[in-house]
Design a protein around this motif. Structure first.
Motif, mmCIF file in Angstrom:
data_model
loop_
_atom_site.group_PDB
_atom_site.id
_atom_site.type_symbol
_atom_site.label_atom_id
_atom_site.label_comp_id
_atom_site.label_asym_id
_atom_site.label_seq_id
_atom_site.Cartn_x
_atom_site.Cartn_y
_atom_site.Cartn_z
ATOM 1 N N GLU A 48 -30.127 -13.952 -27.725
ATOM 2 C CA GLU A 48 -30.730 -13.448 -26.485
ATOM 3 C C GLU A 48 -31.093 -11.969 -26.585
ATOM 4 O OE1 GLU A 48 -27.685 -14.731 -27.004
ATOM 5 O OE2 GLU A 48 -26.925 -15.741 -25.203
ATOM 6 N N LEU A 49 -30.506 -11.291 -27.550
ATOM 7 C CA LEU A 49 -30.741 -9.857 -27.709
ATOM 8 C C LEU A 49 -31.863 -9.536 -28.699
ATOM 9 C CD1 LEU A 49 -27.010 -8.695 -27.979
ATOM 10 C CD2 LEU A 49 -28.389 -8.985 -25.908
ATOM 11 N N ASP A 50 -32.423 -10.560 -29.341
ATOM 12 C CA ASP A 50 -33.334 -10.312 -30.458
ATOM 13 C C ASP A 50 -34.618 -9.595 -30.059
ATOM 14 O OD1 ASP A 50 -31.560 -11.363 -32.220
ATOM 15 O OD2 ASP A 50 -32.645 -13.237 -32.588
ATOM 16 N N ALA A 51 -35.126 -9.841 -28.864
ATOM 17 C CA ALA A 51 -36.371 -9.183 -28.465
ATOM 18 C C ALA A 51 -36.190 -7.669 -28.394
ATOM 19 C CB ALA A 51 -36.855 -9.734 -27.123
ATOM 20 N N VAL A 52 -35.104 -7.225 -27.773
ATOM 21 C CA VAL A 52 -34.844 -5.783 -27.695
ATOM 22 C C VAL A 52 -34.497 -5.238 -29.073
ATOM 23 C CG1 VAL A 52 -33.405 -3.979 -26.662
ATOM 24 C CG2 VAL A 52 -34.127 -5.947 -25.293
ATOM 25 N N ARG A 53 -33.747 -5.995 -29.853
ATOM 26 C CA ARG A 53 -33.435 -5.561 -31.215
ATOM 27 C C ARG A 53 -34.712 -5.288 -32.011
ATOM 28 N NH1 ARG A 53 -28.948 -10.377 -32.060
ATOM 29 N NH2 ARG A 53 -27.077 -9.173 -31.558
ATOM 30 N N LYS A 54 -35.649 -6.227 -31.959
ATOM 31 C CA LYS A 54 -36.891 -6.053 -32.723
ATOM 32 C C LYS A 54 -37.660 -4.832 -32.243
ATOM 33 C CE LYS A 54 -41.019 -8.359 -34.459
ATOM 34 N NZ LYS A 54 -41.841 -7.128 -34.308
ATOM 35 N N GLU A 55 -37.770 -4.670 -30.924
ATOM 36 C CA GLU A 55 -38.481 -3.514 -30.387
ATOM 37 C C GLU A 55 -37.862 -2.215 -30.892
ATOM 38 O OE1 GLU A 55 -38.282 -3.822 -26.185
ATOM 39 O OE2 GLU A 55 -39.705 -5.488 -26.030
ATOM 40 N N LEU A 56 -36.546 -2.132 -30.836
ATOM 41 C CA LEU A 56 -35.873 -0.890 -31.227
ATOM 42 C C LEU A 56 -35.982 -0.641 -32.725
ATOM 43 C CD1 LEU A 56 -32.676 -0.971 -28.980
ATOM 44 C CD2 LEU A 56 -34.672 0.507 -28.743
ATOM 45 N N VAL A 57 -35.804 -1.672 -33.533
ATOM 46 C CA VAL A 57 -35.937 -1.482 -34.978
ATOM 47 C C VAL A 57 -37.347 -1.018 -35.318
ATOM 48 C CG1 VAL A 57 -35.913 -2.609 -37.231
ATOM 49 C CG2 VAL A 57 -34.100 -3.092 -35.594
ATOM 50 N N ASP A 58 -38.358 -1.657 -34.753
ATOM 51 C CA ASP A 58 -39.738 -1.246 -34.999
ATOM 52 C C ASP A 58 -39.964 0.208 -34.576
ATOM 53 O OD1 ASP A 58 -40.548 -3.641 -36.091
ATOM 54 O OD2 ASP A 58 -41.379 -4.441 -34.232
ATOM 55 N N GLU A 59 -39.417 0.611 -33.430
ATOM 56 C CA GLU A 59 -39.610 1.976 -32.954
ATOM 57 C C GLU A 59 -38.896 2.993 -33.838
ATOM 58 O OE1 GLU A 59 -38.753 2.413 -28.760
ATOM 59 O OE2 GLU A 59 -39.700 0.489 -28.328
ATOM 60 N N VAL A 60 -37.698 2.656 -34.273
ATOM 61 C CA VAL A 60 -36.945 3.572 -35.127
ATOM 62 C C VAL A 60 -37.624 3.712 -36.493
ATOM 63 C CG1 VAL A 60 -34.752 3.885 -36.344
ATOM 64 C CG2 VAL A 60 -34.756 3.236 -33.937
ATOM 65 N N VAL A 61 -38.132 2.620 -37.031
ATOM 66 C CA VAL A 61 -38.873 2.681 -38.298
ATOM 67 C C VAL A 61 -40.121 3.543 -38.147
ATOM 68 C CG1 VAL A 61 -40.211 1.333 -39.950
ATOM 69 C CG2 VAL A 61 -37.992 0.491 -39.179
ATOM 70 N N ALA A 62 -40.864 3.345 -37.073
ATOM 71 C CA ALA A 62 -42.073 4.142 -36.846
ATOM 72 C C ALA A 62 -41.730 5.620 -36.649
ATOM 73 C CB ALA A 62 -42.838 3.613 -35.635
ATOM 74 N N LEU A 63 -40.661 5.888 -35.929
ATOM 75 C CA LEU A 63 -40.241 7.266 -35.681
ATOM 76 C C LEU A 63 -39.897 7.976 -36.982
ATOM 77 C CD1 LEU A 63 -39.414 9.501 -33.626
ATOM 78 C CD2 LEU A 63 -37.137 8.430 -33.579
ATOM 79 N N ALA A 64 -39.369 7.242 -37.955
ATOM 80 C CA ALA A 64 -38.954 7.851 -39.219
ATOM 81 C C ALA A 64 -40.126 8.477 -39.976
ATOM 82 C CB ALA A 64 -38.260 6.814 -40.091
ATOM 83 N N ALA A 65 -41.347 8.090 -39.652
ATOM 84 C CA ALA A 65 -42.517 8.690 -40.302
ATOM 85 C C ALA A 65 -42.724 10.135 -39.875
ATOM 86 C CB ALA A 65 -43.767 7.865 -39.997
ATOM 87 N N ASP A 66 -42.122 10.537 -38.769
ATOM 88 C CA ASP A 66 -42.215 11.908 -38.265
ATOM 89 C C ASP A 66 -40.818 12.519 -38.331
ATOM 90 O OD1 ASP A 66 -42.363 14.258 -36.737
ATOM 91 O OD2 ASP A 66 -43.889 13.437 -35.397
ATOM 92 N N VAL A 67 -40.566 13.287 -39.372
ATOM 93 C CA VAL A 67 -39.220 13.807 -39.615
ATOM 94 C C VAL A 67 -38.759 14.715 -38.492
ATOM 95 C CG1 VAL A 67 -37.813 15.237 -41.157
ATOM 96 C CG2 VAL A 67 -39.390 13.539 -42.107
ATOM 97 N N GLU A 68 -39.632 15.605 -38.036
ATOM 98 C CA GLU A 68 -39.250 16.534 -36.964
ATOM 99 C C GLU A 68 -38.917 15.781 -35.681
ATOM 100 O OE1 GLU A 68 -38.616 19.681 -37.021
ATOM 101 O OE2 GLU A 68 -39.194 20.022 -39.096
ATOM 102 N N ALA A 69 -39.744 14.814 -35.340
ATOM 103 C CA ALA A 69 -39.475 14.029 -34.129
ATOM 104 C C ALA A 69 -38.189 13.224 -34.272
ATOM 105 C CB ALA A 69 -40.653 13.099 -33.834
ATOM 106 N N SER A 70 -37.925 12.719 -35.467
ATOM 107 C CA SER A 70 -36.688 11.975 -35.706
ATOM 108 C C SER A 70 -35.472 12.874 -35.547
ATOM 109 C CB SER A 70 -36.693 11.371 -37.112
ATOM 110 O OG SER A 70 -37.628 10.327 -37.215
ATOM 111 N N ARG A 71 -35.547 14.076 -36.091
ATOM 112 C CA ARG A 71 -34.421 15.004 -35.946
ATOM 113 C C ARG A 71 -34.126 15.264 -34.475
ATOM 114 N NH1 ARG A 71 -36.532 19.578 -40.191
ATOM 115 N NH2 ARG A 71 -36.122 18.453 -42.145
ATOM 116 N N ALA A 72 -35.179 15.481 -33.698
ATOM 117 C CA ALA A 72 -34.992 15.779 -32.275
ATOM 118 C C ALA A 72 -34.428 14.573 -31.532
ATOM 119 C CB ALA A 72 -36.316 16.219 -31.659
ATOM 120 N N ALA A 73 -34.971 13.399 -31.789
ATOM 121 C CA ALA A 73 -34.552 12.197 -31.054
ATOM 122 C C ALA A 73 -33.138 11.764 -31.408
ATOM 123 C CB ALA A 73 -35.530 11.056 -31.329
ATOM 124 N N LEU A 74 -32.770 11.968 -32.679
ATOM 125 C CA LEU A 74 -31.486 11.462 -33.158
ATOM 126 C C LEU A 74 -30.410 12.538 -33.235
ATOM 127 C CD1 LEU A 74 -32.846 9.232 -36.069
ATOM 128 C CD2 LEU A 74 -32.367 8.556 -33.713
#
Length: 249
Positions: free
Chosen positions: A29-55
């Motif tokens: 039941e959690l897979d839809a949110v899991r997929k959304e978050l994994v996709d967003e975190v992977v995409a965010l990793a392309a921007d190192v500065e934004a990743s540092r700020a978010a994480l």
């Protein structure tokens, strides 16, 4: 009984194990949110500065961002052995043997900012996302998890006792109705008490090990307290579902 643990920011790395497959995780039941978050975190990793700020990372932690970039392809390992740190050192699940090990793998679960809820053997990659992380252009993690995670936890709590050892930030992602909660308090010579911070995780890890491996099947806070006292812990019940684990200061 389910013993619900917080995750840790530090995680073991490994070079084997299949890549992430959401279908291999419990609680579909959690897979839809899991997929959304994994996709967003992977995409965010392309921007190192934004990743540092978010994480909340520094430049010295850029390897964490590199791990996030590979979430879909990096090796997985069972959740209960993925996490490291003080609580998991005290839990020391890999030292359990036989029936105790089997009970622990049935009873232990982890509340995760990325995956919501993980059972002990759910295969997950190393990642970095905390309950307090703020993904760009997105609502809070609590706002995203609560609608789907709270019904899952409520269904579990309707069938068995849940001992919720999560920290405050992870508890806000989704509440568990009727769960037994635990504070760790230090008692001074004059009788005054304060919440333990530095050693809190160690003592919760020790309690988790006891609860995960025991042959007993506690059904409420009183039974958990009795079990802990027999193991040498000083425990007080301070509410219908709340316990204080008291240590000398």
């Amino acid at each position: 009984m389910l013993v619900l643990l917080p995750p840790s920011e530090t995680k073991r790395t490994n070079r084997d194990g299949p890549p992430l497959d959401l279908a291999a995780l419990s609680c579909p039941e959690l897979d839809a949110v899991r997929k959304e978050l994994v996709d967003e975190v992977v995409a965010l990793a392309a921007d190192v500065e934004a990743s540092r700020a978010a994480l909340g990372l520094s430049a010295r932690q850029d390897d964490e961002i590199a791990r996030n970039a590979e979430l879909w392809t990096s090796p997985t390992m069972p959740a209960i052995t993925r996490y490291t740190g003080v609580l998991y050192d005290a839990l020391d699940v890999t030292s359990l043997r036989g029936a105790s090990a089997g009970r622990a793998r049935e009873r232990l679960a982890v509340g995760s900012a990325l995956f919501g809820l993980l059972r002990a053997d759910d295969p997950v990659p190393a990642y970095r996302l905390s309950a307090g992380s703020s993904l760009p252009g997105s609502s809070t993690l609590a706002a995203r998890w609560k609608p789907v995670l709270e019904p899952v936890l409520a269904a579990i709590a309707a069938e068995q006792l849940v001992v919720d050892l999560r920290s405050g930030s992870y508890a806000t992602l989704a509440r568990v109705p009727g769960a037994v909660t635990v504070n760790v308090l230090a008692e001074r010579a004059d009788g005054s008490r304060s919440v333990v911070s530095h050693h809190n995780k160690s003592h919760k890890g020790g309690l988790a090990r006891l609860l995960a491996s025991t042959r007993a099947e506690p059904v409420d806070a009183s039974a958990v307290a009795r079990l802990a006292r027999r193991a040498g812990h000083a425990v007080e019940r301070t509410g219908e579902t709340h316990l204080d684990l008291v240590l000398p200061a």
